[in-house]
Design a protein around this motif. Sequence first.
Motif, PDB file in Angstrom:
ATOM      1  N   PRO A   4       0.820  -1.242  -0.223  1.00  0.00           N
ATOM      2  CA  PRO A   4      -0.047   0.017  -0.147  1.00  0.00           C
ATOM      3  C   PRO A   4       0.998   1.309  -0.090  1.00  0.00           C
ATOM      4  O   PRO A   4       1.959   1.343   0.552  1.00  0.00           O
ATOM      5  N   CYS A  68      -3.433   3.785  -1.892  1.00  0.00           N
ATOM      6  CA  CYS A  68      -3.948   2.791  -2.761  1.00  0.00           C
ATOM      7  C   CYS A  68      -3.280   1.536  -2.489  1.00  0.00           C
ATOM      8  O   CYS A  68      -2.588   1.283  -1.525  1.00  0.00           O
ATOM      9  N   GLU A  69      -3.781   0.355  -2.877  1.00  0.00           N
ATOM     10  CA  GLU A  69      -3.474  -1.052  -2.798  1.00  0.00           C
ATOM     11  C   GLU A  69      -3.259  -1.253  -4.083  1.00  0.00           C
ATOM     12  O   GLU A  69      -4.383  -1.682  -5.024  1.00  0.00           O
ATOM     13  N   ALA A  74      -7.745   2.883  -2.104  1.00  0.00           N
ATOM     14  CA  ALA A  74      -8.649   2.619  -0.626  1.00  0.00           C
ATOM     15  C   ALA A  74      -9.245   3.478   0.167  1.00  0.00           C
ATOM     16  O   ALA A  74      -9.992   3.540   0.949  1.00  0.00           O
ATOM     17  N   ASP A 101     -12.384   3.569   2.339  1.00  0.00           N
ATOM     18  CA  ASP A 101     -13.662   2.721   1.716  1.00  0.00           C
ATOM     19  C   ASP A 101     -13.661   1.564   2.940  1.00  0.00           C
ATOM     20  O   ASP A 101     -12.729   0.987   3.741  1.00  0.00           O
ATOM     21  N   ARG A 104     -11.825  -1.715   3.013  1.00  0.00           N
ATOM     22  CA  ARG A 104     -10.482  -1.635   3.227  1.00  0.00           C
ATOM     23  C   ARG A 104      -9.990  -1.208   4.409  1.00  0.00           C
ATOM     24  O   ARG A 104      -8.913  -0.756   4.512  1.00  0.00           O
ATOM     25  N   GLN A 105     -10.788  -0.916   5.575  1.00  0.00           N
ATOM     26  CA  GLN A 105     -10.561  -0.354   6.605  1.00  0.00           C
ATOM     27  C   GLN A 105      -9.615  -1.458   7.466  1.00  0.00           C
ATOM     28  O   GLN A 105      -9.567  -2.457   7.222  1.00  0.00           O
ATOM     29  N   ALA A 107      -6.470  -1.564   7.568  1.00  0.00           N
ATOM     30  CA  ALA A 107      -5.146  -2.086   6.919  1.00  0.00           C
ATOM     31  C   ALA A 107      -4.266  -1.088   6.750  1.00  0.00           C
ATOM     32  O   ALA A 107      -3.192  -1.213   6.286  1.00  0.00           O
ATOM     33  N   HIS A 109      -4.685   2.234   5.954  1.00  0.00           N
ATOM     34  CA  HIS A 109      -4.482   3.281   5.226  1.00  0.00           C
ATOM     35  C   HIS A 109      -4.893   4.588   5.788  1.00  0.00           C
ATOM     36  O   HIS A 109      -4.343   5.655   5.430  1.00  0.00           O
TER      37      HIS A 109
END
Length: 181
Positions: A4, A68-69, A74, A101, A104-105, A107, A109
């Motif tokens: 990421p 981003c991933e 994200a 998002d 995608r939480q 992680a 970001h």
Amino acid sequence: MTDPYVRTAHAGDGPELGAAHARAWHDAYTGVLPAAALEAATPEALAVEWEDAAVAPPSPRHRLLVACEGPAVAGFAALVPGSDEDLDPARVGELAILVVDPARQRAGHASRLLTAVVTHAGEDGVDTLVTWVLESDKPLHEFLVGAGWAPDGATRELWVDEAGGQVIRQLRLHTSVPVPD
């Protein structure tokens, strides 16, 4: 899995930013904001706003950063000059929005975005950052406090329906920006 990262928004990001924003707001604010406000927060409508912000920021201090991933968006954050009357916009920046998002939480970001916002603010000569958080948004409040932000005592009320019958309270949080090396 691709590592990421955070980058500056660019042309073509609007649709992914709008979709992430809509999903995040519907996930976090259903039952908090009026249904009409959430219905207006469509991916398409938000995509137009975020595309404009990406391609034509109002000033060099307006930053739209994207987590981003790989190629997938994200989340995102917007950094703007401080806009409250009691703040010096030359010294204070504002985290206008921080969105990850829902899929995608948790992680990292949001942490990466917050770090990038602080870095850019420092490069712009800002020594303090502020942001407004809904009083009822405990997850965001707790995340920011855990990252070193604190309430500064300012509050405001927003009327979130046309009739003025529904009011939400916001708290302003602040943090110091380290001087860049």
